[in-house]
Design a protein around this motif. Structure first.
Motif, PDB file in Angstrom:
ATOM      1  N   GLU A 134       0.833  -1.209   0.000  1.00  0.00           N
ATOM      2  CA  GLU A 134       0.000   0.000   0.000  1.00  0.00           C
ATOM      3  C   GLU A 134       0.866   1.257   0.000  1.00  0.00           C
ATOM      4  N   ILE A 135       1.944   1.253   0.790  1.00  0.00           N
ATOM      5  CA  ILE A 135       2.836   2.416   0.834  1.00  0.00           C
ATOM      6  C   ILE A 135       3.451   2.656  -0.541  1.00  0.00           C
ATOM      7  N   ASN A 136       3.869   1.599  -1.223  1.00  0.00           N
ATOM      8  CA  ASN A 136       4.462   1.747  -2.550  1.00  0.00           C
ATOM      9  C   ASN A 136       3.472   2.317  -3.549  1.00  0.00           C
ATOM     10  N   ALA A 137       2.245   1.828  -3.517  1.00  0.00           N
ATOM     11  CA  ALA A 137       1.221   2.341  -4.438  1.00  0.00           C
ATOM     12  C   ALA A 137       0.843   3.777  -4.084  1.00  0.00           C
ATOM     13  N   HIS A 138       0.756   4.058  -2.799  1.00  0.00           N
ATOM     14  CA  HIS A 138       0.359   5.388  -2.334  1.00  0.00           C
ATOM     15  C   HIS A 138       1.391   6.444  -2.714  1.00  0.00           C
ATOM     16  N   PHE A 142       2.052  11.166  -5.304  1.00  0.00           N
ATOM     17  CA  PHE A 142       2.623  12.444  -4.883  1.00  0.00           C
ATOM     18  C   PHE A 142       3.659  12.941  -5.877  1.00  0.00           C
ATOM     19  N   ASP A 143       3.725  14.260  -6.021  1.00  0.00           N
ATOM     20  CA  ASP A 143       4.716  14.850  -6.915  1.00  0.00           C
ATOM     21  C   ASP A 143       6.133  14.619  -6.399  1.00  0.00           C
ATOM     22  N   ASP A 224       0.325  14.650   5.887  1.00  0.00           N
ATOM     23  CA  ASP A 224      -0.748  14.237   4.980  1.00  0.00           C
ATOM     24  C   ASP A 224      -0.350  13.050   4.114  1.00  0.00           C
ATOM     25  N   PHE A 225       0.952  12.819   3.942  1.00  0.00           N
ATOM     26  CA  PHE A 225       1.377  11.611   3.222  1.00  0.00           C
ATOM     27  C   PHE A 225       0.879  10.370   3.947  1.00  0.00           C
TER      28      PHE A 225
END
Length: 573
Positions: A134-138, A142-143, A224-225
């Protein structure tokens, strides 16, 4: 009259903690002591089938006190204790724990003393595989690329994946967890009498390689990340840290309580902690562009290079690159394999099954004789397998293996991957299979070297450290043959603890920089293995096969974990 200064290095491994008492002037080892974690030895709080590996903080605390006191006892002269100037600590990692506001691990509180989720989550715990994915996809949303300094792929072995998994799994721990702390940061905090987790000095080693900390981000990624990933992470960044410290700096002085417990003085300086392989690389006298391979249950491969020479190069798929994480002032790069010695230990357990499960039931030998036989064979099985495997001829058609028995750490972390043994026939026996497993771990090591070279950070030499490097000429010769590079073996059997001692001497002000401590306290090298050119070409051919078969296994693994479509259901049926 004691004229010299002494330091203590403490090395927390997966199974035990070891302390060494060292003369800071010349690196002479005065005493050493090892303590095997009793709860861990009993298998408590672990579920290997579910990849859950937890360690109770009492194992760490009891081992810390026992080993240091034992070292001082072995030294014999009470004046030596008064001449101890520093202590530094290394640990496995990422091995974090939930703590309250005082920085106390929750498992040390009565209501959580038997709760695995309140204990340290050992590096090889892979229960957070889903969270890592999930962290990798999330991160792709982000820019800013918050994974850029950890090789672009976040691992289930690391800080945030483990925190997220524990918070989701255990409501009581979630409600009691004020912060999340690495083992290497907690022990110095404990020794210095810390009682406010916000005042804990966090090492740049753990922060940069596992927690996504970077100067470019002004610390950790923004709140917010994490909250947009899962609101359960709300508030954690502000309760964690912004500043980090290199391990040549002091975390503080030994507290009155711990000085009394250990028989030392409060003048003893406690250094900032780091991971075992990072301090081990220093204890093994790492050199720029030489890959320092700490080879034990897993491997950690460390490389240092001048920051100005690395410039903006980012090596993809490794465990991070962090300024000052190994040697302050230099770029530290980390890679490694999730299973190295663990692969050989797994095969040993397979072969020992009849002895351990049937011999105890024997009506032919007494229980005492059975136990003696089990211990004797257990001690001799790997050395004998190595001897017989070494005598086998090398052929392109030999049995073949893929080394992902605990997933893959680098290059390109993927803990879902599985190991494999291929090319078996009725002529395959234990030495031949063992040889294939050793070869696979050497091929896995070469994949790491290739990745560094491909990404513009050249590997110019190899340094072997740790138990496997010291004890197995067979494995080290094969490593040299597969790599087609010489590998030097460091003389010290305790490079991690000795490296911690070097940092202790630096933090205490005996040396102005850790390079000076390395030069004065280093023990040098006592073996070197050179490639056998008759074997290099054969291994090159088999290495190409390893990469091709590995890719196939990875594709099968990905398919097995993907949602099943209607067409796939028909195929399965």
């Amino acid at each position: 009259m004691i004229q010299d200064s002494y330091v203590i290095g403490v090395d927390y491994g997966s199974d035990s903690v070891r302390s060494v008492l060292v003369n800071a002037q010349n690196g002479q080892e005065i005493a050493n002591s090892v303590y095997y974690y009793p709860r861990w030895q009993k298998g408590l709080f672990c579920v290997p089938a579910a990849n859950q590996f937890r360690q109770h903080p009492l194992d760490y605390v009891e081992g810390l006190e026992y080993t240091i006191k034992e070292c001082l006892s072995q030294a014999g002269d009470p004046a030596i204790a008064k001449a101890v100037k520093g202590i530094a600590v290394d640990t496995t990692g990422s091995t974090p724990v939930a703590v309250d506001k005082t920085g106390t691990p929750l498992a040390l509180l009565p209501e959580f003393e038997n709760n695995p989720n309140a204990m340290f989550v050992l590096w090889k715990d892979h229960t957070g595989v889903g969270e890592a994915a999930e962290i990798n996809a999330h991160a792709e949303k982000f820019d800013t690329n918050y994974l850029k300094y950890v090789g672009g792929i976040y691992s289930s072995e690391w800080f945030w994946a483990k925190l997220l998994h524990v918070l989701r799994t255990d409501e009581e721990v979630k409600n009691a967890c004020y912060s999340w702390v690495e083992h290497c940061d907690w022990i110095p905090f404990l020794l210095t009498g810390g009682n406010d987790v916000t005042q804990m000095k966090r090492g740049v080693c753990s922060a940069g390689h596992k927690s996504l900390w970077a100067e470019e981000f002004g610390g950790l990624p923004p709140q917010d990340f994490f909250t947009s990933l899962d609101p359960v992470l709300s508030g954690f960044t502000e309760r964690l840290f912004t500043e980090t410290y290199t391990s040549d700096q002091a975390a503080g002085n030994l507290s009155t309580e711990w000085a009394e417990r250990l028989g030392l003085t409060t003048d003893v300086v406690v250094g900032v902690g780091a991971f075992d392989a990072h301090m081990g690389a220093v204890g093994g006298q790492i050199e720029p562009y030489h890959l320092s391979k700490v080879m034990g249950t897993s491997t950690c491969d460390m490389l240092v290079a001048p920051i100005e020479e690395v410039e903006d190069k980012l090596v993809k798929g490794i465990c991070g690159q962090v300024p000052g994480s190994i040697i302050p002032g230099m770029m530290g790069l980390e890679a490694g394999q999730s299973a190295f010695g663990d692969t050989y230990a797994w095969f040993k357990r397979i072969l020992m099954w009849p002895m351990q499960n049937l011999l105890s039931q024997s009506k032919t030998v007494s229980p005492e004789t059975a136990e003696a036989l089990i211990n004797e064979i257990s001690d001799n099985i790997i050395p004998e397998l190595s001897k017989q495997a070494d005598a086998l001829p090398l052929s392109e058609s030999d049995e073949f293996a893929i080394d992902w028995f605990n997933g893959r750490r680098t290059p390109d972390a993927n803990q879902m991957l599985k190991g494999a043994i291929l090319g078996l026939g009725l002529g395959s026996d234990a030495p031949r299979v063992f040889k294939a497993l050793v070869e696979a771990t050497c091929f896995g090591a070469k994949m790491i070297v290739d990745r560094f070279n491909e990404q513009g950070v050249p590997v110019k030499g190899l340094i072997g450290l740790g138990g496997v490097a010291k004890k197995s000429p067979f494995i080290m010769q094969m490593m040299a043959d597969v790599m087609d590079m010489p590998i030097r073996i460091h003389k010290s059997e305790q490079t991690c603890a000795i490296g911690a001692a070097m940092f202790a001497a630096t933090a205490a002000g005996i040396y102005s920089k850790v390079e000076d401590a390395m030069a004065a306290m280093g023990q040098g090298f006592d073996a070197e293995y050179h490639p056998n050119q008759d074997r290099v070409a054969v291994y090159a051919t088999r290495y190409a096969k390893y990469k091709a078969q590995g890719q196939s296994i990875e594709e099968l693994t990905s398919s097995a974990n993907a949602p099943v479509t209607d067409i796939q259901e028909k195929v399965v049926r």
